[in-house]
Write an enzyme that holds these catalytic residues in place. Structure first.
Site, PDB file in Angstrom:
ATOM      1  N   THR A  12       0.732  -1.018   0.286  1.00 33.11           N
ATOM      2  CA  THR A  12       0.270  -0.490   0.020  1.00 33.11           C
ATOM      3  C   THR A  12       0.451   0.857   0.206  1.00 33.11           C
ATOM      4  O   THR A  12       0.264   2.218  -0.704  1.00 33.11           O
ATOM      5  CB  THR A  12      -0.592  -0.496   1.075  1.00 33.11           C
ATOM      6  OG1 THR A  12      -1.922  -1.085   1.108  1.00 33.11           O
ATOM      7  CG2 THR A  12      -1.806   1.055   1.316  1.00 33.11           C
ATOM      8  N   SER A  55       2.001  -7.400  -1.541  1.00 32.15           N
ATOM      9  CA  SER A  55       2.414  -8.457  -1.026  1.00 32.15           C
ATOM     10  C   SER A  55       2.031  -9.929   0.066  1.00 32.15           C
ATOM     11  O   SER A  55       2.351 -10.773  -0.214  1.00 32.15           O
ATOM     12  CB  SER A  55       2.496  -7.811   1.133  1.00 32.15           C
ATOM     13  OG  SER A  55       1.782  -7.340   1.525  1.00 32.15           O
ATOM     14  N   THR A  88       1.813  -4.908   3.923  1.00 34.87           N
ATOM     15  CA  THR A  88       1.551  -4.904   5.704  1.00 34.87           C
ATOM     16  C   THR A  88       1.435  -6.206   6.022  1.00 34.87           C
ATOM     17  O   THR A  88       1.111  -6.898   6.622  1.00 34.87           O
ATOM     18  CB  THR A  88       0.859  -3.842   6.285  1.00 34.87           C
ATOM     19  OG1 THR A  88      -0.371  -3.915   5.535  1.00 34.87           O
ATOM     20  CG2 THR A  88       1.567  -2.579   6.156  1.00 34.87           C
ATOM     21  N   ASP A  89       0.635  -7.018   4.706  1.00 30.28           N
ATOM     22  CA  ASP A  89       0.057  -8.233   4.565  1.00 30.28           C
ATOM     23  C   ASP A  89       0.917  -9.118   5.310  1.00 30.28           C
ATOM     24  O   ASP A  89       0.500 -10.647   6.341  1.00 30.28           O
ATOM     25  CB  ASP A  89      -1.023  -8.892   3.737  1.00 30.28           C
ATOM     26  CG  ASP A  89      -2.373  -7.421   3.429  1.00 30.28           C
ATOM     27  OD1 ASP A  89      -2.279  -6.573   4.472  1.00 30.28           O
ATOM     28  OD2 ASP A  89      -2.295  -8.000   2.126  1.00 30.28           O
TER      29      ASP A  89
HETATM   30  N1  ASP Z   1      -2.561  -5.546   1.184  1.00 31.40           N
HETATM   31  C1  ASP Z   1      -1.528  -4.836   1.432  1.00 31.40           C
HETATM   32  C2  ASP Z   1      -0.809  -5.303   0.872  1.00 31.40           C
HETATM   33  O1  ASP Z   1       0.106  -6.305   1.820  1.00 31.40           O
HETATM   34  C3  ASP Z   1      -1.849  -3.862   2.784  1.00 31.40           C
HETATM   35  C4  ASP Z   1      -0.569  -2.714   2.404  1.00 31.40           C
HETATM   36  O2  ASP Z   1       0.608  -2.897   2.424  1.00 31.40           O
HETATM   37  O3  ASP Z   1      -0.929  -2.622   3.981  1.00 31.40           O
HETATM   38  O4  ASP Z   1       0.108  -5.253   0.102  1.00 31.40           O
END
Ligand code: ASP
Length: 322
Positions: A12, A55, A88-89
């Site tokens: 993100t 991610s 973050t995932d």
């Molecule tokens: N779905 C996103 C990822 O992990 C979430 C994020 O980056 O916060 O790429």
């Protein structure tokens, strides 16, 4: 002048919002590039976009590529610290993989964002700034791979994503964060009591993760027994117990030489062999399962993968979990 290696991998923090539909999507140009000047006073930043992946697309092979890039930086380049931006995932999985496989003389910090850079109240730029300060701090050395999000500094070993959208999502249940970044100051309050690193050059083993539930039987374990898995991590019930109907499947996997590691599906606390009833932790241990106290299922899966890649995995496996 201090030098920071800044590796972007996607997530993100690298995406923007489609103003018409509200969908969050990867962009051609990394949105953080336009903020680089904010960090460059008295710091030289070498910025590389090594991937542009959400991610959930990140694999162990991508993690190994990141590790190899960092080994090159450690062996051949003179950096004072490294920062990796990541979705973050699965950030906690990459962070722990790097923690287990790298021995770095300089701090390595992962960060990300819960809100895209163009969203109101976005956390990307401040998380990046805090991550850079943490990577520059002498106090961050010898603390393993660090995760900096929302002004907190966490260890890769114990941090986990706890909320789907809130910016205060990264937490360290049971033990807490080891430091904070407050108004440009990096302060540590705790340190891990041991370090461990294992060299990994390739990913060849197949390790899976299952979560236990009330009334679980052997169906999933039997299905896995017909595959070529090398290891299985189970997020068991409570302190590390399983329903008795899982036992035939568990025994089948153990007979097939599949390493079984037990963690807990509980949010806090550690998995331990306490109960001696059928399927209880003591019984599972007697059958040959290994406990991973303190690790979540997803961290134990990364660790089992790394240990199984070692030449002396059979000797190592018991001693490095329990
Ligand atoms: N779905 C996103 C990822 O992990 C979430 C994020 O980056 O916060 O790429």
């Amino acid at each position: 002048m201090k030098r920071i290696l800044l590796l972007h991998t996607g997530g993100t923090i690298s995406m923007s919002t489609d103003q018409r539909t509200g969908a969050v999507k990867p962009t051609e140009e990394h949105p953080l590039h336009q903020y680089s000047h904010l960090f460059e006073e008295n710091i030289e930043i070498s910025e590389e976009d090594i991937f542009h992946l959400p991610s959930p697309h990140v694999t162990l092979h991508n993690m190994l590529d990141m590790q190899k890039r960092l080994i090159k930086a450690i062996d051949e380049e003179h950096f004072d610290g490294a920062v990796i931006t990541h979705g973050t995932d699965t950030l906690e999985e990459t962070a722990y993989f790097l923690d287990l496989t790298l021995d770095s003389p300089f701090p390595i910090v992962l960060t990300g964002a819960m809100r895209p850079t163009d969203e109101l109240g976005s956390d990307g730029v401040s998380n990046l700034q805090n991550a850079i300060w943490t990577a520059l701090s002498m106090d961050s050395k010898d603390k393993g791979i660090l995760v900096v999000m929302n002004e907190e500094i966490h260890t890769a070993r114990y941090v986990t994503k706890t909320h789907t959208t809130n910016i205060a999502t990264f937490r360290t249940p049971t033990f807490g964060p080891i430091g904070i970044v407050s108004k440009h100051k990096v302060r540590f309050f705790q340190k891990l009591v041991f370090d461990e690193t294992y060299p990994v050059k390739s990913i060849s083993k197949n390790v899976c993760l299952l979560k236990a539930f009330a009334g679980m039987d052997s169906t999933l374990f039997d299905a896995l027994a017909s595959t070529n898995i090398d290891g299985l991590v189970i997020e068991a019930l409570g302190a590390g117990n399983l329903p008795p109907a899982t036992l035939p499947g568990i025994k089948r996997l153990l007979n097939n030489n599949v390493e079984i590691v037990i963690t807990s599906r509980a949010f806090s606390g550690i998995a331990q062999d306490i109960y001696a009833y059928k399927g209880g932790g003591k019984h599972l241990k007697e059958l040959g399962a290994i406990f991973a106290p303190g690790l979540t299922g997803i961290k134990a899966r990364i660790k089992l993968q790394v240990i199984l890649e070692q030449d002396n995995a059979d000797d190592l496996i018991k001693q490095c979990f329990d």
